[in-house]
Enzyme design. Structure first.
Site, PDB file in Angstrom:
ATOM      1  N   ASP A 164      -7.926   6.349  -6.648  1.00  0.00           N
ATOM      2  CA  ASP A 164      -8.831   6.116  -7.720  1.00  0.00           C
ATOM      3  C   ASP A 164      -8.548   7.490  -8.730  1.00  0.00           C
ATOM      4  O   ASP A 164      -8.306   7.299 -10.032  1.00  0.00           O
ATOM      5  CB  ASP A 164     -10.224   5.755  -7.696  1.00  0.00           C
ATOM      6  CG  ASP A 164     -10.254   4.547  -6.534  1.00  0.00           C
ATOM      7  OD1 ASP A 164      -9.686   3.573  -7.083  1.00  0.00           O
ATOM      8  OD2 ASP A 164     -10.464   5.149  -5.426  1.00  0.00           O
ATOM      9  N   HIS A 192     -15.362   3.046  -3.518  1.00  0.00           N
ATOM     10  CA  HIS A 192     -14.014   2.631  -3.784  1.00  0.00           C
ATOM     11  C   HIS A 192     -14.024   1.133  -4.050  1.00  0.00           C
ATOM     12  O   HIS A 192     -13.836   0.293  -3.412  1.00  0.00           O
ATOM     13  CB  HIS A 192     -13.037   2.543  -2.579  1.00  0.00           C
ATOM     14  CG  HIS A 192     -11.738   2.193  -2.955  1.00  0.00           C
ATOM     15  ND1 HIS A 192     -10.732   2.504  -4.056  1.00  0.00           N
ATOM     16  CD2 HIS A 192     -11.009   1.230  -2.349  1.00  0.00           C
ATOM     17  CE1 HIS A 192      -9.624   1.725  -4.240  1.00  0.00           C
ATOM     18  NE2 HIS A 192      -9.726   1.045  -2.983  1.00  0.00           N
TER      19      HIS A 192
HETATM   20  P1  NAD Z   1      -1.171  -4.810   5.349  1.00  0.00           P
HETATM   21  O1  NAD Z   1      -2.050  -6.321   5.606  1.00  0.00           O
HETATM   22  O2  NAD Z   1      -0.046  -4.955   5.052  1.00  0.00           O
HETATM   23  O3  NAD Z   1      -1.335  -4.258   6.778  1.00  0.00           O
HETATM   24  C1  NAD Z   1      -2.594  -3.961   7.823  1.00  0.00           C
HETATM   25  C2  NAD Z   1      -2.100  -4.033   8.946  1.00  0.00           C
HETATM   26  O4  NAD Z   1      -3.217  -3.623   9.910  1.00  0.00           O
HETATM   27  C3  NAD Z   1      -1.318  -5.132   9.629  1.00  0.00           C
HETATM   28  O5  NAD Z   1      -0.402  -4.742  10.370  1.00  0.00           O
HETATM   29  C4  NAD Z   1      -2.537  -5.494  10.674  1.00  0.00           C
HETATM   30  O6  NAD Z   1      -1.798  -6.329  11.819  1.00  0.00           O
HETATM   31  C5  NAD Z   1      -3.258  -4.128  10.840  1.00  0.00           C
HETATM   32  N1  NAD Z   1      -4.486  -4.372  11.644  1.00  0.00           N
HETATM   33  C6  NAD Z   1      -5.404  -5.337  11.262  1.00  0.00           C
HETATM   34  N2  NAD Z   1      -6.379  -5.088  12.297  1.00  0.00           N
HETATM   35  C7  NAD Z   1      -6.190  -4.057  12.949  1.00  0.00           C
HETATM   36  C8  NAD Z   1      -7.061  -3.249  13.983  1.00  0.00           C
HETATM   37  N3  NAD Z   1      -8.170  -3.834  14.779  1.00  0.00           N
HETATM   38  N4  NAD Z   1      -6.367  -2.245  14.511  1.00  0.00           N
HETATM   39  C9  NAD Z   1      -4.981  -1.744  14.096  1.00  0.00           C
HETATM   40  N5  NAD Z   1      -4.336  -2.361  13.139  1.00  0.00           N
HETATM   41  C10 NAD Z   1      -4.942  -3.545  12.741  1.00  0.00           C
HETATM   42  O7  NAD Z   1      -2.480  -4.382   4.504  1.00  0.00           O
HETATM   43  P2  NAD Z   1      -1.965  -2.798   3.676  1.00  0.00           P
HETATM   44  O8  NAD Z   1      -1.445  -3.293   2.198  1.00  0.00           O
HETATM   45  O9  NAD Z   1      -1.245  -1.981   4.227  1.00  0.00           O
HETATM   46  O10 NAD Z   1      -3.591  -2.333   3.423  1.00  0.00           O
HETATM   47  C11 NAD Z   1      -4.534  -1.955   4.189  1.00  0.00           C
HETATM   48  C12 NAD Z   1      -5.738  -1.864   3.821  1.00  0.00           C
HETATM   49  O11 NAD Z   1      -5.871  -0.832   2.773  1.00  0.00           O
HETATM   50  C13 NAD Z   1      -6.534  -3.081   3.231  1.00  0.00           C
HETATM   51  O12 NAD Z   1      -7.826  -3.214   3.862  1.00  0.00           O
HETATM   52  C14 NAD Z   1      -6.566  -2.612   1.714  1.00  0.00           C
HETATM   53  O13 NAD Z   1      -7.532  -3.437   1.277  1.00  0.00           O
HETATM   54  C15 NAD Z   1      -6.603  -1.099   1.968  1.00  0.00           C
HETATM   55  N6  NAD Z   1      -6.390  -0.443   0.830  1.00  0.00           N
HETATM   56  C16 NAD Z   1      -7.213   0.602   0.460  1.00  0.00           C
HETATM   57  C17 NAD Z   1      -7.062   1.373  -0.847  1.00  0.00           C
HETATM   58  C18 NAD Z   1      -7.804   2.641  -0.960  1.00  0.00           C
HETATM   59  O14 NAD Z   1      -7.534   3.229  -2.182  1.00  0.00           O
HETATM   60  N7  NAD Z   1      -8.880   2.977  -0.504  1.00  0.00           N
HETATM   61  C19 NAD Z   1      -5.664   1.322  -1.479  1.00  0.00           C
HETATM   62  C20 NAD Z   1      -4.974   0.150  -1.133  1.00  0.00           C
HETATM   63  C21 NAD Z   1      -5.364  -0.591  -0.238  1.00  0.00           C
HETATM   64  C1  LMR Z   2      -6.749  -0.641  -4.483  1.00  0.00           C
HETATM   65  O1  LMR Z   2      -7.459   0.110  -5.009  1.00  0.00           O
HETATM   66  O2  LMR Z   2      -5.308  -0.725  -4.829  1.00  0.00           O
HETATM   67  C2  LMR Z   2      -7.011  -1.541  -3.186  1.00  0.00           C
HETATM   68  O3  LMR Z   2      -8.296  -0.980  -2.624  1.00  0.00           O
HETATM   69  C3  LMR Z   2      -7.198  -2.875  -3.826  1.00  0.00           C
HETATM   70  C4  LMR Z   2      -7.413  -3.672  -2.449  1.00  0.00           C
HETATM   71  O4  LMR Z   2      -8.251  -4.543  -2.709  1.00  0.00           O
HETATM   72  O5  LMR Z   2      -6.685  -3.777  -1.633  1.00  0.00           O
END
Ligand code: NAD
Ligand code: LMR
Length: 332
Positions: A164, A192
């Site tokens: 962010d 977030h």
């Molecule tokens: P994704 O679905 O591509 O990958 C998630 C992975 O986590 C999968 O491979 C799944 O098998 C694994 N997983 C699920 N439960 C698990 C557990 N208990 N232990 C270990 N591994 C586990 O998702 P992504 O695009 O990589 O995003 C991951 C997370 O990050 C999501 O929650 C998304 O919303 C979040 N995110 C946060 C931000 C931020 O700024 N804070 C930004 C983008 C995404």
């Molecule tokens: C982001 O800020 O890009 C993610 O947290 C969005 C989401 O919901 O995975």
């Protein structure tokens, strides 16, 4: 193989290693961008059983990069194995919200992940473990994990608002025609989520107060919603949530935490509140922060005007509600 580097290897655990953020993150860690070109890394990839095969494929590719700093790669589907000896733990894997799921369902499903992970970190991670939660809802997932790791100082559990922060930097730079490196003193406050508050009232752009360059209408109607809803806009455009930019922000957060923030500015991170700025103690909320000696510190003494106060309070209210919800579920 010996490399001539003097530093001891650092163990980095990445959960959700087979996911899209994991894929963007692991190669940067292994190449030395997380901890510096003089620090060897041992990677531990934690997945659920269905993710293990894909994680093995990623590990094969990591081998094929022949990164000089990469000392080992271990893959686990048991948190008690995955967090063994972890100095840095990046908690990326989470349960995404699916159609028809209420917020309470989402918090409960993530409690099923972050409670056992907190317990495992408490039991088997290194004494100096530093935890960054990326998986959403990141602030509250961090709170759940922290509350199940009573032997780990609470300040070692953080959640990511650096993406962010970087989004806000980029939007302000584009609006003012400056470079991102010319901007100092931006802050993301709160959760977030769409209630986060990106604050430019203490920011400078090439030495000039940002408030001389942009007006409140642009802030209220364009800047704040653009930054706060950027995650949703990326999902809409890409058909998947942000991955490379999220991985980049995770690298920024951990690097600054471990190696320190540059002089003369601050960044944003969600860390346990000490009560500063009226944020209830213990809530994991985003603040203006600097890091020295491996510890985040909240920047003190900033004036918070009425425009900012209302928006900070709205995000804090949401965080308090999330905390109440997970308390109700017995997760914290
Ligand atoms: P994704 O679905 O591509 O990958 C998630 C992975 O986590 C999968 O491979 C799944 O098998 C694994 N997983 C699920 N439960 C698990 C557990 N208990 N232990 C270990 N591994 C586990 O998702 P992504 O695009 O990589 O995003 C991951 C997370 O990050 C999501 O929650 C998304 O919303 C979040 N995110 C946060 C931000 C931020 O700024 N804070 C930004 C983008 C995404
Ligand atoms: C982001 O800020 O890009 C993610 O947290 C969005 C989401 O919901 O995975």
């Amino acid at each position: 193989a010996t490399s001539g580097t003097a530093k001891a290897p650092v163990t980095v655990t990445v959960t959700g290693a087979a996911g899209q953020i994991g894929y963007a993150l692991l190669f940067r860690i292994a190449s030395g961008q997380l901890l510096g070109a003089d620090t060897p890394v041992r990677l531990r990839l934690l997945e659920i059983p269905q993710g293990v095969k894909a994680a093995e494929g990623t590990a094969m590719e990591l081998d094929d990069c022949a990164f000089p700093l990469l000392r080992s790669i271990d893959i686990a589907d048991d948190p008690r194995v995955g967090f063994e000896g972890a100095n840095v733990a990046l908690l990326v894997g989470a349960r995404p919200r699916t159609a028809g799921m209420e917020r309470g369902d989402l918090l409960e499903a993530n409690g099923g992940i972050f409670k056992p992970q907190g317990e495992a970190i408490n039991a088997v991670a290194a004494d100096d473990v530093r935890v960054l939660v990326v998986g959403n809802p990141a602030n509250t997932n961090a709170l759940i994990a922290a509350s199940h790791a009573p032997d780990v100082p609470a300040e070692r559990f953080t959640a990511m608002t650096r993406l962010d922060h970087n989004r806000a930097l980029s939007q302000l730079a584009q609006k003012t025609g400056a470079g991102v490196a010319d901007i100092q003193g931006l802050t993301i406050w709160g959760n977030h989520s769409a209630t986060q508050y990106p604050d430019v009232f203490h920011a400078t752009v090439a030495g000039r107060p940002a408030t001389e360059l942009v007006d409140e209408t642009w802030l209220a109607e364009t800047f704040i919603p653009t930054v706060a809803k950027r995650g949703a806009a990326i999902i809409e455009a890409r058909g998947a949530s942000s991955a490379a930019s999220a991985a980049n922000a995770a690298v920024d957060h951990v690097r600054d935490w471990v190696l320190g923030t540059p002089e003369g500015t601050w960044t944003s991170a969600a860390i346990p509140s000490d009560g500063s700025y009226g944020v209830p103690e213990g809530l994991i909320s985003s603040f203006p922060v600097t890091s020295t000696g491996g510890r985040w510190e909240i920047v003190q003494g900033l004036d918070v005007n009425e425009f900012s106060r209302q928006r900070i309070d709205a995000s804090i209210t949401e965080l308090v509600e999330e905390r109440e919800a997970v308390r109700g579920l017995g997760l914290v």
